[in-house]
Scaffold this motif. Structure first.
Motif, mmCIF file in Angstrom:
data_model
loop_
_atom_site.group_PDB
_atom_site.id
_atom_site.type_symbol
_atom_site.label_atom_id
_atom_site.label_comp_id
_atom_site.label_asym_id
_atom_site.label_seq_id
_atom_site.Cartn_x
_atom_site.Cartn_y
_atom_site.Cartn_z
ATOM 1 N N ASP A 107 -3.997 13.721 13.850
ATOM 2 C CA ASP A 107 -3.597 13.730 12.425
ATOM 3 C C ASP A 107 -4.794 13.379 11.542
ATOM 4 N N ASN A 128 3.439 -0.458 4.612
ATOM 5 C CA ASN A 128 2.172 -1.180 4.771
ATOM 6 C C ASN A 128 1.960 -2.158 3.630
ATOM 7 N N LEU A 174 0.882 -1.175 0.000
ATOM 8 C CA LEU A 174 0.000 0.000 0.000
ATOM 9 C C LEU A 174 0.912 1.216 0.000
ATOM 10 N N VAL A 180 -3.772 -5.721 7.255
ATOM 11 C CA VAL A 180 -2.758 -4.751 6.817
ATOM 12 C C VAL A 180 -1.582 -4.902 7.768
ATOM 13 N N VAL A 187 3.644 7.714 4.234
ATOM 14 C CA VAL A 187 5.021 8.189 4.098
ATOM 15 C C VAL A 187 5.921 7.770 5.258
HETATM 16 N N1 LIG Z 1 -6.420 -1.002 8.093
HETATM 17 C C1 LIG Z 1 -6.421 -0.482 6.859
HETATM 18 N N2 LIG Z 1 -7.412 -0.770 6.004
HETATM 19 C C2 LIG Z 1 -7.409 -0.262 4.751
HETATM 20 N N3 LIG Z 1 -6.436 0.537 4.262
HETATM 21 C C3 LIG Z 1 -5.418 0.859 5.067
HETATM 22 C C4 LIG Z 1 -5.355 0.369 6.405
HETATM 23 N N4 LIG Z 1 -4.221 0.844 6.972
HETATM 24 C C5 LIG Z 1 -3.619 1.594 6.034
HETATM 25 N N5 LIG Z 1 -4.331 1.612 4.889
HETATM 26 C C6 LIG Z 1 -3.984 2.327 3.645
HETATM 27 O O1 LIG Z 1 -2.600 2.605 3.670
HETATM 28 C C7 LIG Z 1 -2.366 4.038 3.648
HETATM 29 C C8 LIG Z 1 -1.203 4.388 4.552
HETATM 30 O O2 LIG Z 1 -1.531 4.059 5.895
HETATM 31 P P1 LIG Z 1 -1.033 4.931 7.136
HETATM 32 O O3 LIG Z 1 -1.584 6.333 7.047
HETATM 33 O O4 LIG Z 1 -1.353 4.176 8.372
HETATM 34 O O5 LIG Z 1 0.527 4.911 6.841
HETATM 35 P P2 LIG Z 1 1.696 5.815 7.320
HETATM 36 O O6 LIG Z 1 2.922 5.400 6.607
HETATM 37 O O7 LIG Z 1 1.723 5.842 8.822
HETATM 38 O O8 LIG Z 1 1.251 7.185 6.686
HETATM 39 P P3 LIG Z 1 1.311 8.717 7.098
HETATM 40 O O9 LIG Z 1 2.238 8.874 8.240
HETATM 41 O O10 LIG Z 1 1.740 9.346 5.836
HETATM 42 O O11 LIG Z 1 -0.126 9.094 7.421
HETATM 43 C C9 LIG Z 1 -3.689 4.673 4.082
HETATM 44 O O12 LIG Z 1 -3.831 5.950 3.511
HETATM 45 C C10 LIG Z 1 -4.700 3.671 3.542
HETATM 46 O O13 LIG Z 1 -4.951 3.937 2.188
#
Ligand SMILES: Nc1ncnc2c1ncn2[C@@H]1O[C@H](COP(=O)(O)OP(=O)(O)OP(=O)(O)O)[C@@H](O)[C@H]1O
Ligand SMILES: N[C@@H](CCO)C(=O)O
Length: 308
Positions: free
Chosen positions: A188, A37, A29, A50, A33
Motif C-alpha cells: 500500500d 490514530n 490524526l 502515535v 480511513v
Molecule cells: N508513526 C507516525 N508518525 C507520524 N505520523 C503518523 C504516524 N502514524 C500515522 N501517522 C499519520 O496518520 C495518518 C494515518 O495513518 P495510517 O495510514 O497508519 O492510518 P490508517 O487509518 O491505517 O489509514 P489508511 O488505511 O487510510 O492508510 C498518516 O497519513 C500520517 O499522517
C-alpha cells in the motif's frame, strides 16, 4: 475522516500505563480511513507516540501484526518503532479493541509526493524487497478472491463492475507466476503512508497489507500510489521512482509484466475504495473516489511506453 474511537486523556492514561508513561497532551490524526490514530506527548518518553486503535482486527490478529512490526523494525526497515509494554507484549485493549503505540515520526506526509522524493521512495521500497527472511510474513493480501468477484456483480455502478471484472480477467495471471521473485512486500505504498523526514529520508507507515508476495506486484502498487498527478499517470514520475528502486536493487523489469501488475493493483484498490466509501461507510467523505482509478489506468496505458 470519521473518528471511530474518541479517546480522552483519561483513556490514554489507562492505555499507556503498561508502557510506563503518562500522557500530557493528545491530538487526533485525521488522515487515515481504517483506524483511529492519536498523537500523544508523554512524561516518560522523549519521543511522541502515535496510538493506533486497530479497528478491524481482533486481539490475536493484532498481536500477530504487532509482532511483525517489531521484527521488521528490528531488521532495519525504515518504519516507526512499535512500543513494548512492561510485560513484553505490544498490544493493549481499550473497550474490546486492540491498541498499539509507535514512535511519532517528525516530518511531512504529502498528499502528492514531490517528485524530488520519488527516487528516495523507490530506494526505500527496494530496501523492503531486500529483506531476506520470509518467516512470520502473512500470506498475500493484495488479492481478489472468488467471493470478492461475486460481490462485484452486485455493485449498483454496473459500468464500474464490468470494468473491474474485465481487467481482473486480463491481468490476474500476475498473481499466479511462482517463477517471480517474492518476499516482504508493503502492499500500500501511497504518499499518505510515508513520512518525509527533515533528513529527506522516507519512513514507511501502515503495514496492514504487509505480506510475503511478488515484488513486481508491490512495485505496481507503488506506481499506482505515487506516480499520479490528480488521477493522471505521469511517466516522468514513474521513471524517477523506478530509477530509485533500480539504483538499490538490480532487477530486470519486464515493462509488460509491470504494467499488468500496476493494473492488478489498480483493480484491487478500486474494488476496496468502492466497498469502503460507497457501501460500508458512506460518511467517509470520499464518495466517487473509486472513479479516479479507471481514469488513471486509461492514462497509464496511453503513456506507459514513454517510461522506457
Ligand atoms: N508513526 C507516525 N508518525 C507520524 N505520523 C503518523 C504516524 N502514524 C500515522 N501517522 C499519520 O496518520 C495518518 C494515518 O495513518 P495510517 O495510514 O497508519 O492510518 P490508517 O487509518 O491505517 O489509514 P489508511 O488505511 O487510510 O492508510 C498518516 O497519513 C500520517 O499522517
Ligand atoms: N491506498 C488505499 C487506501 C488504503 O490504505 C487507497 O488509495 O484507496
Amino acid at each position: 475522516m470519521p473518528l471511530y474511537t474518541p479517546l480522552t486523556l483519561d483513556d490514554l492514561s489507562k492505555i499507556l500505563k503498561p508502557y510506563d508513561c503518562e500522557p500530557i497532551s493528545h491530538a487526533h490524526l485525521s488522515a487515515g480511513v481504517e483506524n483511529t490514530n492519536y498523537r500523544v506527548r508523554t512524561r516518560g518518553r522523549l519521543q511522541d507516540g502515535v496510538l493506533t486503535v486497530l479497528e478491524n482486527r481482533d486481539l490475536s490478529s493484532a498481536e500477530a501484526y504487532a509482532g511483525l512490526l517489531a521484527r521488521l523494525h528490528a531488521s532495519g526497515i525504515p518504519m516507526p518503532r512499535i512500543w513494548r509494554r512492561r510485560d513484553g507484549g505490544h498490544v493493549s485493549v481499550h473497550r474490546g479493541k486492540p491498541v498499539i503505540v509507535s514512535d511519532h515520526i517528525s516530518g511531512h506526509c504529502h498528499d502528492v509526493l514531490p517528485s524530488e522524493f520519488l527516487p528516495v521512495a523507490g530506494r526505500a521500497l527496494a530496501s523492503v524487497h531486500a529483506h531476506s527472511s520470509t518467516d512470520f510474513l502473512p500470506d498475500p493480501v493484495v488479492r481478489l478472491g472468488e467471493s470478492d468477484l461475486q460481490h462485484i456483480d452486485s455493485f449498483s455502478d454496473s459500468t464500474f463492475s464490468s470494468w473491474l471484472l474485465e481487467w481482473h480477467d486480463k491481468v490476474c495471471y500476475v498473481t499466479e507466476d511462482d517463477s517471480l521473485p517474492r518476499g516482504l512486500t508493503h502492499g500500500d505504498l501511497f504518499a499518505d503512508n510515508m513520512i518525509v523526514t527533515p533528513r529527506r529520508d522516507v519512513v514507511i507507515l501502515d503495514w496492514e497489507n504487509g505480506a510475503n508476495d511478488y515484488h513486481v506486484l508491490d512495485l505496481g502498487m507503488a506506481v499506482l500510489g505515487l506516480t499520479g498527478v490528480g488521477a493522471i499517470f505521469d511517466a516522468n514520475r514513474a521513471r524517477l521512482l523506478l530509477e530509485g528502486y533500480q539504483s538499490k536493487r538490480v532487477v530486470r523489469l519486464s515493462p509488460d509484466r509491470l504494467l499488468e501488475s500496476i493494473i492488478y493493483a489498480a483493480v484491487f484498490t478500486a474494488y476496496h475504495r468502492y466497498l469502503k466509501h460507497e457501501i460500508a461507510d458512506r460518511a467517509s467523505g470520499k464518495q466517487g473516489y473509486y472513479r479516479e482509478i479507471p481514469t488513471f489506468v486509461d492514462s497509464l496505458i496511453a503513456r506507459w511506453s514513454a517510461v522506457f
